[in-house]
Design an enzyme around this catalytic site. Structure first.
Site, mmCIF file in Angstrom:
data_model
loop_
_atom_site.group_PDB
_atom_site.id
_atom_site.type_symbol
_atom_site.label_atom_id
_atom_site.label_comp_id
_atom_site.label_asym_id
_atom_site.label_seq_id
_atom_site.Cartn_x
_atom_site.Cartn_y
_atom_site.Cartn_z
ATOM 1 N N GLU A 135 0.819 -1.209 0.000
ATOM 2 C CA GLU A 135 0.000 0.000 0.000
ATOM 3 C C GLU A 135 0.861 1.271 0.000
ATOM 4 O O GLU A 135 0.896 2.027 0.973
ATOM 5 C CB GLU A 135 -0.969 -0.025 1.182
ATOM 6 C CG GLU A 135 -1.953 -1.193 1.090
ATOM 7 C CD GLU A 135 -2.998 -1.232 2.202
ATOM 8 O OE1 GLU A 135 -2.945 -0.364 3.107
ATOM 9 O OE2 GLU A 135 -3.863 -2.116 2.148
ATOM 10 N N GLU A 170 -4.670 -8.513 -1.673
ATOM 11 C CA GLU A 170 -5.022 -8.585 -0.254
ATOM 12 C C GLU A 170 -6.474 -8.166 -0.155
ATOM 13 O O GLU A 170 -6.873 -7.148 -0.719
ATOM 14 C CB GLU A 170 -4.136 -7.654 0.588
ATOM 15 C CG GLU A 170 -4.464 -7.663 2.074
ATOM 16 C CD GLU A 170 -3.663 -6.619 2.847
ATOM 17 O OE1 GLU A 170 -2.417 -6.631 2.758
ATOM 18 O OE2 GLU A 170 -4.299 -5.789 3.539
#
Length: 538
Positions: free
Chosen positions: A217, A336
């Site tokens: 991220e 994810e």
């Protein structure tokens, strides 16, 4: 034909180990509402999309390695039994803490109470496993608080962590994807690949066949570490990693996946655009993360809201359009994914109700062209795991296991009609059946009912002439309030491991040919048609 599949209410446990009769439990059922009747139109002639055979994959959060002794939990016989049953799959070892971890191959393993004999091959003694589980339960609360404060400690991990996770994957038949630290930066804010090269060198010396990611991220790097990396630079960092990989015989053609951004919004869109310009040629698949809701602000209503479920389709469409425009040959993965970010929603993400989000995500992602979905997490810190702190299966594990056993990679087209218009609380997907467990031409219908009343699905003649095997999952508690149970029933029998190495009976209820199927209230279902004769599945 009068609701022949009212039969389909639920198997109760019997002493006879052979095929068991179905019985209607009127105390658990409600009369079907004709307003909820659905006509299904199935296309059995053509494959709409074919996902990776490892489509349903899992993650292990890198937080498990913050104290390296916890990696010994991967040697648990029970955990390995549960994980083997999900093969074939990828296992992603990464997450937020991968960007705060540094490989230190020279540290003394003995100081960490980790020995070569413990690297996944020999289970820890029972007393040590119990001690580790107790300590992990306490330690994960510390990790959750770190996430809340976005304050993370730097972690050094040794070769033991790598050995443990690789051995776990090897023994369980999973393909390892290892996350590298992208926050090791030079003064010019380019990625410093020296530590990654040391890790690759060690892994090659051990003959470890594995794939890689870089960073988790990147859109949150500023919040987590006070460092900003734009998309163009991130793409160049991946190109640098690919160059390093090319220097190693085992990794020159190994998988590299990224950029693992959060779902698109604001600056994250710019990061993906820039990354695809400079890094698309370096990767094997584009990865992004998806959660429906904030685990600290959500409610049971959100978990049962079809409008919340529909937001996934909007995000998938946006991602696919961007990737197709910049690098059309690159597959797209959900690298994810779970129900709620922030570690999950207590009392929701780890209960039966989370299965509606999970099954709908699997069905919708496959039908729209996403090739892999990685579930956060198999084990790790949070409340959205597939197994609990005692390493016992939670409801989403049983749902995942049935998916693996029944569902094949070929996605077929199904349309739902009702004289009252579309009912978004009845959701249906269609696949060829898993050829390892079903005959050629078999299909499986993935279904869910978010209503408090039963629904009837009316089948076309093309599929109603053969037998059906029904796998109905429900909470062990009745009504809407009962969906927050941590126990699940399959055809009326509560699912529980017999022992650490033995699964319960997971056979379906075999039903005679019928033109209608009943979906009980708040249920998840797989309907297998072993004699469908689908041309697309032959």
């Amino acid at each position: 034909m009068k609701l022949v599949l009212l039969l389909l209410f639920f198997l109760r446990a019997h002493s006879d180990p052979g095929p068991r009769p179905l019985a209607l439990h009127t105390d658990r059922a409600q009369d079907p509402d004709p307003d909820l009747d659905m006509d299904l139109d199935l296309d059995l002639a053509a494959v709409r999309h074919r996902v990776d055979p490892r489509f349903l994959s899992v993650t292990i959060d890198a937080s498990l390695a913050e104290e390296e002794r916890f990696m010994l939990l991967l040697s648990s016989v029970k955990l390995q039994t549960l994980t083997k049953a999900l093969s074939p799959a990828f296992l992603r070892f990464g997450g937020t803490r991968q960007d705060f971890m540094k490989f230190e191959p020279q540290r003394n393993k003995q100081q960490l109470n980790v020995t070569a004999e413990s690297c996944g091959h020999t289970p820890p003694p029972w007393w040590l496993e119990e001690e580790l589980k107790r300590d992990w339960a306490k330690y994960q609360e510390i990790l959750i608080q770190e996430d809340l404060k976005a304050s993370y400690q730097r972690v050094q991990f040794t070769a033991s962590t790598v050995d443990q996770v690789y051995s776990f994957c090897s023994r369980c038949g999973l393909d390892l994807v290892f996350g590298l630290n992208a926050l090791l930066r030079t003064p010019n804010n380019t990625w410093d690949g020296a530590n990654a090269a040391a890790l690759l060198r060690y892994c090659q010396s051990r003959g470890y066949h594995m794939a890689w990611e870089l960073g988790n991220e990147p859109n949150s790097f500023k919040k987590k570490a006070g460092i900003s990396v734009d998309g163009e630079q991130l793409g160049l960092d991946f190109a640098h990693l690919r160059k390093i990989m090319s220097q190693f015989q085992l990794y020159g053609r190994a998988g590299l996946y990224g950029p693992d951004i959060s779902q698109l919004r604001d600056r994250r869109t710019n990061i993906l655009d820039g990354f695809l310009q400079t890094g698309a040629e370096s990767i094997n698949a584009v990865t992004w993360h998806h959660y429906y809701v904030n685990g600290r602000e959500t409610s049971l209503k959100d978990f049962l809201d079809p409008e919340v479920l529909d937001t996934l389709g909007e995000k998938i469409t946006e991602i696919l359009e961007k990737v197709k425009g910049a690098s059309p040959i690159r597959p797209v993965w959900l690298g994810e994914s779970s129900s709620a970010f922030g570690g999950g929603a207590p009392g929701l993400s780890d209960t039966f109700v989370a299965g509606f989000m999970w099954l709908d995500k699997l069905g919708l992602a496959a039908s729209m062209g996403v090739d892999v979905v990685m579930r956060q997490a198999l084990v790790g810190a949070g409340r959205y795991q597939l197994v609990d702190l005692n390493l016992d299966p939670l409801p989403d594990y049983w749902l995942s296991l049935l998916y693996k056993r029944l569902v094949g990679p070929e996605v077929l087209k199904v349309r739902v009609f009702s004289e009252f218009g579309q009912n978004k609380r009845i959701r249906v997907y269609l696949h060829c059946a898993n050829k390892k467990s079903s005959s050629s031409g078999a299909v499986v219908l993935l279904s869910m009912n978010l209503n408090e009343k039963s629904s009837i699905m009316l089948l076309p003649s093309s599929i109603s002439s053969g037998p059906v095997e029904a796998f109905i999952l429900q909470s062990d508690q009745p009504g809407e309030g009962g969906v927050c149970s941590r126990s699940v029933m399959l055809n009326g029998a509560v699912l529980k491991m017999v022992n650490d190495e033995t699964f319960p009976d997971l056979r379906g209820a075999r039903l005679p040919p019928t033109d209608r199927l009943l979906l009980p209230p708040f249920s998840l279902a797989f309907f297998l048609f072993p004699e469908a004769g689908a041309a697309a599945c032959s």
